[in-house]
Scaffold this motif. Structure first.
Motif, PDB file in Angstrom:
ATOM      1  N   MET A  49       0.846  -1.186   0.000  1.00  0.00           N
ATOM      2  CA  MET A  49       0.000   0.000   0.000  1.00  0.00           C
ATOM      3  C   MET A  49       0.886   1.244   0.000  1.00  0.00           C
ATOM      4  SD  MET A  49      -2.884  -1.137   2.729  1.00  0.00           S
ATOM      5  CE  MET A  49      -4.453  -0.812   1.993  1.00  0.00           C
ATOM      6  N   LYS A  50       0.332   2.334  -0.457  1.00  0.00           N
ATOM      7  CA  LYS A  50       1.094   3.583  -0.518  1.00  0.00           C
ATOM      8  C   LYS A  50       1.304   4.120   0.900  1.00  0.00           C
ATOM      9  CE  LYS A  50       1.206   7.914  -3.026  1.00  0.00           C
ATOM     10  NZ  LYS A  50       2.346   7.730  -3.881  1.00  0.00           N
ATOM     11  N   ASN A  51       2.562   4.139   1.324  1.00  0.00           N
ATOM     12  CA  ASN A  51       2.945   4.702   2.615  1.00  0.00           C
ATOM     13  C   ASN A  51       4.428   5.028   2.565  1.00  0.00           C
ATOM     14  OD1 ASN A  51       4.559   2.365   3.879  1.00  0.00           O
ATOM     15  ND2 ASN A  51       2.642   1.366   3.258  1.00  0.00           N
ATOM     16  N   SER A  52       4.885   5.850   3.473  1.00  0.00           N
ATOM     17  CA  SER A  52       6.272   6.330   3.411  1.00  0.00           C
ATOM     18  C   SER A  52       7.300   5.214   3.605  1.00  0.00           C
ATOM     19  CB  SER A  52       6.495   7.445   4.430  1.00  0.00           C
ATOM     20  OG  SER A  52       6.234   6.977   5.737  1.00  0.00           O
ATOM     21  N   GLU A  55       7.377   3.039   0.402  1.00  0.00           N
ATOM     22  CA  GLU A  55       8.002   3.774  -0.693  1.00  0.00           C
ATOM     23  C   GLU A  55       9.515   3.869  -0.500  1.00  0.00           C
ATOM     24  OE1 GLU A  55       6.029   7.473  -1.512  1.00  0.00           O
ATOM     25  OE2 GLU A  55       4.079   6.500  -1.647  1.00  0.00           O
ATOM     26  N   CYS A  58      10.959   0.471  -1.384  1.00  0.00           N
ATOM     27  CA  CYS A  58      10.932   0.313  -2.844  1.00  0.00           C
ATOM     28  C   CYS A  58      12.064   1.118  -3.481  1.00  0.00           C
ATOM     29  CB  CYS A  58       9.573   0.761  -3.386  1.00  0.00           C
ATOM     30  SG  CYS A  58       9.419   0.622  -5.166  1.00  0.00           S
TER      31      CYS A  58
END
Length: 91
Positions: A49-52, A55, A58
């Motif tokens: 999921m999009k989170n700091s 990211e 990644c």
């Protein structure tokens, strides 16, 4: 096989991006490494999921590819240790 926690051992086989992020999180001490992947399953949202944190992990995978440490298969979104990588402290 994967109990030593070295990047070379963890990425010795082709590894999906989310498992790769999990391996990095384990290496940094963010989560506990478990051979049965129970911790991965408990923390999977971080990697999918999009989170700091996700990211950042990644981005680290991408930088490891840019540095020649890992190789990346774009068709399968998988990472693997680059057997040709040689660390040169002068670069």
């Amino acid at each position: 096989m994967k109990n030593a926690h070295s990047i070379k051992e963890l990425f010795s086989e082709w590894t999906d991006f989310d498992i790769g992020e999990y391996y990095l999180a384990c290496m940094f001490g963010l989560v506990e490494y478990t051979e049965d992947y129970s911790t991965f399953r408990e923390t999977k949202a971080i990697y999918n999921m999009k989170n700091s944190v996700g990211e950042a992990l990644c981005g680290m995978l991408e930088e490891l590819v840019n540095g020649g440490i890992l190789i990346y298969d774009a068709d399968l979104c998988q990472y693997k240790w680059n057997d040709s990588f040689v660390f040169d402290s002068r670069s």
